[in-house]
Design a protein around this motif. Structure first.
Motif, PDB file in Angstrom:
ATOM      1  N   PRO A  27       0.839  -1.191   0.000  1.00  0.00           N
ATOM      2  CA  PRO A  27       0.000   0.000   0.000  1.00  0.00           C
ATOM      3  C   PRO A  27       0.878   1.247   0.000  1.00  0.00           C
ATOM      4  CG  PRO A  27      -0.459  -1.393   1.916  1.00  0.00           C
ATOM      5  CD  PRO A  27       0.681  -2.003   1.185  1.00  0.00           C
ATOM      6  N   SER A  64     -10.188   1.178  -6.031  1.00  0.00           N
ATOM      7  CA  SER A  64      -9.630   1.103  -4.674  1.00  0.00           C
ATOM      8  C   SER A  64     -10.637   0.547  -3.668  1.00  0.00           C
ATOM      9  CB  SER A  64      -9.129   2.488  -4.231  1.00  0.00           C
ATOM     10  OG  SER A  64     -10.209   3.390  -4.144  1.00  0.00           O
ATOM     11  N   PRO A  67      -9.324  -3.419  -0.890  1.00  0.00           N
ATOM     12  CA  PRO A  67      -8.233  -2.888  -0.049  1.00  0.00           C
ATOM     13  C   PRO A  67      -6.872  -3.467  -0.405  1.00  0.00           C
ATOM     14  CG  PRO A  67      -9.663  -4.372   1.214  1.00  0.00           C
ATOM     15  CD  PRO A  67     -10.305  -4.199  -0.124  1.00  0.00           C
ATOM     16  N   SER A  70      -3.630  -1.131  -4.805  1.00  0.00           N
ATOM     17  CA  SER A  70      -3.181   0.247  -4.553  1.00  0.00           C
ATOM     18  C   SER A  70      -3.353   1.091  -5.814  1.00  0.00           C
ATOM     19  CB  SER A  70      -1.722   0.264  -4.098  1.00  0.00           C
ATOM     20  OG  SER A  70      -0.902  -0.310  -5.090  1.00  0.00           O
ATOM     21  N   ARG A 264      -9.401   5.345   3.076  1.00  0.00           N
ATOM     22  CA  ARG A 264      -8.923   4.428   2.039  1.00  0.00           C
ATOM     23  C   ARG A 264      -7.410   4.520   1.908  1.00  0.00           C
ATOM     24  NH1 ARG A 264     -12.937   3.428  -2.887  1.00  0.00           N
ATOM     25  NH2 ARG A 264     -14.457   3.021  -1.246  1.00  0.00           N
ATOM     26  N   LYS A 265      -6.754   3.664   2.674  1.00  0.00           N
ATOM     27  CA  LYS A 265      -5.295   3.765   2.799  1.00  0.00           C
ATOM     28  C   LYS A 265      -4.573   3.274   1.547  1.00  0.00           C
ATOM     29  CE  LYS A 265      -5.136   3.822   7.764  1.00  0.00           C
ATOM     30  NZ  LYS A 265      -6.341   3.461   8.413  1.00  0.00           N
ATOM     31  N   ASN A 266      -5.325   2.720   0.611  1.00  0.00           N
ATOM     32  CA  ASN A 266      -4.713   2.188  -0.613  1.00  0.00           C
ATOM     33  C   ASN A 266      -4.867   3.135  -1.800  1.00  0.00           C
ATOM     34  OD1 ASN A 266      -7.488   1.763  -0.416  1.00  0.00           O
ATOM     35  ND2 ASN A 266      -7.465   0.012  -1.799  1.00  0.00           N
TER      36      ASN A 266
END
Ligand code: FAD
Length: 606
Positions: A27, A64, A67, A70, A264-266
C-alpha cells in the motif's frame, strides 16, 4: 537514476522506470491527497490513473474498493474543492482564465475550457444533468469488431452504470409546481454524484412559458424526464448539486473522493503534478506494456512511479491524445518530425476531434420577477423536423448526398485517418438524425444572460472534424487544437436555422408576453426577415467553443472494446475521448457511466 538526472533526459527518450516489481505492490506510504512528489516517486502501485477528473476519480474510487489494490492518481491541477469558484455552482464561468482552467487555444482564436483541478470538468462545468438518445449510445457498438458486440457499449449496457453513479433527489411539491418533474426509473438514488432541482429554482413565468412556446410552435413534446434515453423533447432538467449540502457542486472529487479519503489507505492522489510521459517495455507478440509514468511540476524535477498492473489515461479528450503522442504513440510521421521515437504507430490518436460551437440570443424583458437564482432548468432539443420545418426532407436528402464529399474534404485536411472511415461514421450520424430523430441543436433557456430572456444554442452533432497534436516535445506546452469550426457547411446551416427558430420562440406566445426587444444580436445586425447571410456572418464572428471535445481516442479506432490502446497490453483510456460520436445531451452523466463501466470491466477481468 535520480530525479535530477531524469530531468536532463530528452523527453523523446522512452526509458524504463527504475524498478519493475512483479510481486503485489505494498500500500502507498501516504494516502489521501498530497502535493508532495516524494509520496509517489519510485513507488509501485497496482494502477496509476493519469488525471483526477470526471472519469479518473470514478475509476480510482471503484478500483480502490478492493483494499488489496493500490491506486495512484496524478492530477495536474490542485485540490480546489473548497474554492467557491468550484463549490458554488452559481459561480459557473468564474474559474475561466484562472489556473483551474486549461484554456486551450484553438483555431479561429477560440478557447476550449477544461477543469485543471481535482474533479476536472465536473468541478467547473455548468452542472446540467442530461443524457442523450438511446439510439445514439446503441451506435457505439457499430464502431467495434463484431466479436466485441457483447461488451455492452450501448444504451442497455451503459444506462445501469449512469444510474450507478447517480444519487438523485426527487423534486418536492413546490419544485413540481414550477415545472420540475421526474420519472424515478430513469435515475439512480444511491450513487455518489448528487443530482437534484435546486432550492433556488426559478419560480417566475419564463421557464414554463419557454416550454409551452416550444411545444406549441414546433410540436416538440414536453417530457416529464429527459434522462431515460429520449432527449428529443423539451424538459425540465436537474443539476449535479448536493441538496444535503446547500446545493453545492457535486463534482467527481467531492462525490467519489471526499467520503473515503480519510479511510482508504490504498489510494493516493498526487495533485499539482502532471504526467509527462508513459513508460513502456515491449512484451509478447509485439505489444507494449505500460510500466509506469514520469511526472513533474512545471520546471521539474522529473520523477517516476511504477505500475504493476495497468496505467489508465483519464486526462480528457485534449490532453490524453497529447500525452500519448509525448509517449511515442501516434502518427509516426508526426512523431518523427518532432524527434520522438515511435513506440506504436497509431495515426488515429488526436484525430477525429468533435467539438461544438455555441452562441446566444437575448432580449429585454418586461421587468417580470424571475423568482429565483436557477441554475437553468429548461432545455429544448429539436430535431431536423422542428429546426427546418417543411424543408426538413429536402435538407435531409441533401445531407445524405453530401456525405462522401464532406468526408473527402475532412480527409484532405488530414484531420481523420481516411475518407472511408469518416464516411462510415457520417452514415451512422446521418441515420441517427433522419431515422431516430436525434436532436441536432440544443436550446438552453438562460434566464438573465445575455438578455433578460435568452436562449443559449449549440448544434449538437457537427460534421466538422478537427485534430489535437503536439508541436513541441515540452509536455508543458499546450497541444495545438484545430477544431475546424463550421468547415462543413451543414453545421452552419443548422446553426442559422436554429438561430432563426430561437428568435421566433422568444417572439411567440406565451413567452412573447415577457418580451420587449431583442438585444443580441439585435435587428440592426440580423434584420427581422432572418437573412441567411446576416445570421451566418454574426454566428461566425461571435460563436464560442462549447468545451465539449470528444472522440480523439475513440472506441474502435484508438482503443478497443475494453478501452485498451491498440498495441498495448495494459494501457487504457477512460474519458470523453473514447466517445465515438457527439450525442444529443450534456456529457458528464455519460462519462460517469462509461467510467463506472470501465472500472467493472477491469475488476471483473472481462
Ligand atoms: C466549461 C464547461 C462546461 C460544461 N458544462 C457541462 C454541463 O453543464 N453538463 C455536463 O454534463 N457537462 C458539461 N461539460 C462537459 C463535462 O464536464 C466534461 O465533458 C467532462 O467533465 C470531461 O470528463 P473527462 O473525464 O473526460 O475529463 P476531465 O474531467 O476534464 O478530467 C481530466 C483531468 O485530467 C487532468 N490532466 C490533464 N492532463 C494531465 C496530465 N498530463 N497529468 C495529470 N493530470 C492531467 C486535468 O487537470 C483534469 O482534472 C462542461 C465542460 C466544461 C469545460
Amino acid at each position: 537514476m535520480f530525479p535530477f538526472l531524469l530531468s536532463l533526459l530528452p523527453l523523446s527518450v522512452v526509458a524504463r522506470p527504475e524498478r519493475l516489481i512483479s510481486s503485489r505492490s505494498a500500500p502507498p506510504v501516504t494516502y489521501g491527497v498530497s502535493s508532495d512528489p516524494t509520496t509517489a516517486a519510485n513507488q509501485t502501485f497496482d494502477y496509476i490513473i493519469i488525471g483526477g477528473g470526471t472519469a479518473g476519480m470514478t475509476m480510482a474510487a471503484r478500483l480502490s474498493e478492493d483494499p488489496n489494490i493500490s491506486v495512484l492518481v496524478v492530477e495536474a491541477g490542485g485540490d480546489d474543492r473548497m474554492d467557491p469558484f468550484v463549490s458554488d455552482v452559481y459561480k459557473f464561468t468564474a474559474a475561466y482564465g484562472t489556473p483551474m482552467d486549461w484554456g486551450w487555444a484553438t483555431d479561429q482564436n477560440r478557447t476550449i475550457h477544461g477543469g485543471r483541478t481535482l474533479g476536472g470538468g465536473s468541478a467547473i462545468n455548468g452542472a446540467t444533468w442530461t443524457r442523450g438518445m438511446k439510439e445514439q449510445y446503441d451506435s457505439w457498438s457499430k464502431f467495434l469488431e463484431p466479436s466485441e458486440s457483447d461488451l455492452g457499449w450501448n444504451w442497455d449496457g451503459l444506462f445501469p452504470y449512469m444510474k450507478k453513479a447517480e444519487g438523485f433527489t426527487r423534486p418536492n411539491e413546490n419544485q413540481r409546481s414550477i415545472g420540475a418533474n421526474d420519472v424515478p426509473e430513469y435515475h439512480g438514488f444511491t450513487g455518489p454524484v448528487q443530482s437534484t432541482f435546486s432550492k433556488k429554482m426559478y419560480a417566475g413565468p419564463q421557464q414554463p412559458y419557454f416550454a409551452q412556446t416550444v411545444t406549441s410552435l414546433t410540436g416538440l413534446k414536453l417530457l416529464p424526464d429527459i434522462n431515460g434515453g429520449d432527449s428529443h423533447c423539451v424538459a425540465f432538467v436537474p443539476s449535479s448539486m448536493d441538496p444535503r449540502n446547500g446545493d453545492s457542486r457535486s463534482s467527481a472529487a467531492v462525490a467519489y473522493l471526499s467520503p473515503v479519503e480519510k479511510d482508504r489507505k490504498n489510494w493516493l492522489t498526487l495533485v499539482n503534478h502532471q504526467v509527462t510521459s508513459i513508460l513502456f517495455t515491449p512484451s509478447n507478440a509485439g505489444l507494449q506494456t505500460a510500466t509506469g509514468v514520469y511526472f513533474a511540476a512545471e520546471g521539474g524535477p522529473y520523477y517516476t512511479a511504477n505500475a504493476r498492473l495497468e496505467v489508465i489515461l483519464s486526462a480528457g479528450a485534449i490532453n490524453s491524445p497529447a500525452l500519448l503522442q509525448h509517449s511515442g504513440i501516434g502518427d509516426a510521421a508526426h512523431l518523427s518530425s518532432l524527434g520522438i521515437s515511435t513506440v506504436i504507430d497509431l495515426p488515429a490518436v488526436g484525430r477525429n476531434l468533435q467539438e461544438q460551437t455555441v452562441a446566444s440570443i437575448g432580449a429585454n424583458g418586461t421587468g417580470f420577477d424571475v423568482g429565483g437564482m436557477g441554475p437553468t432548468n429548461v432545455i429544448a432539443f429539436p430535431g431536423l423536423k422542428e429546426v427546418f420545418g417543411d424543408k426538413a426532407e429536402k435538407v435531409g436528402k441533401e445531407m445524405l448526398g453530401n456525405l462522401t464529399a464532406w468526408a473527402r474534404d475532412m480527409a484532405a485536411k488530414g484531420v481523420v485517418i481516411s475518407a472511408e472511415a469518416l464516411e462510415k461514421e457520417y452514415k451512422v450520424q446521418a441515420e441517427l438524425i433522419l431515422n431516430s430523430n436525434a436532436p441536432i441543436i440544443e436550446f438552453l433557456y438562460n434566464t438573465g444572460f445575455p438578455g433578460d430572456l435568452s436562449i443559449v444554442m449549440w448544434p449538437l452533432l457537427p460534421f466538422s472534424r478537427g485534430r489535437v497534436f503536439i508541436t513541441s516535445t515540452d509536455p508543458f506546452t499546450r497541444p495545438q487544437v484545430d477544431v475546424n469550426y463550421y468547415s462543413i457547411p451543414f453545421d452552419l446551416q443548422v446553426n442559422v436555422a436554429g438561430a432563426t427558430l430561437a428568435r421566433k420562440i422568444l417572439q411567440s406566445p406565451p413567452l412573447s408576453n415577457l418580451y420587449v426587444a431583442e438585444t443580441v444580436p439585435g435587428l440592426n445586425i440580423v434584420p427581422a426577415d432572418d437573412p441567411f447571410d446576416a445570421w451566418a456572418d454574426w454566428l461566425k464572428s461571435t460563436f464560442g467553443a462549447n468545451s465539449h471535445p470528444m472522440a480523439t481516442t475513440a472506441l474502435g479506432s484508438v482503443v478497443d472494446g475494453r478501452l485498451r490502446v491498440r498495441g498495448t497490453t495494459n494501457l487504457r483510456v477512460v474519458d470523453a475521448g473514447i466517445i465515438p460520436l457527439q450525442f444529443s445531451g450534456h456529457l458528464q452523466s455519460t462519462i460517469y457511466g462509461l467510467a463506472e463501466k470501465a472500472a467493472d470491466i477491469i475488476k471483473r477481468g472481462l
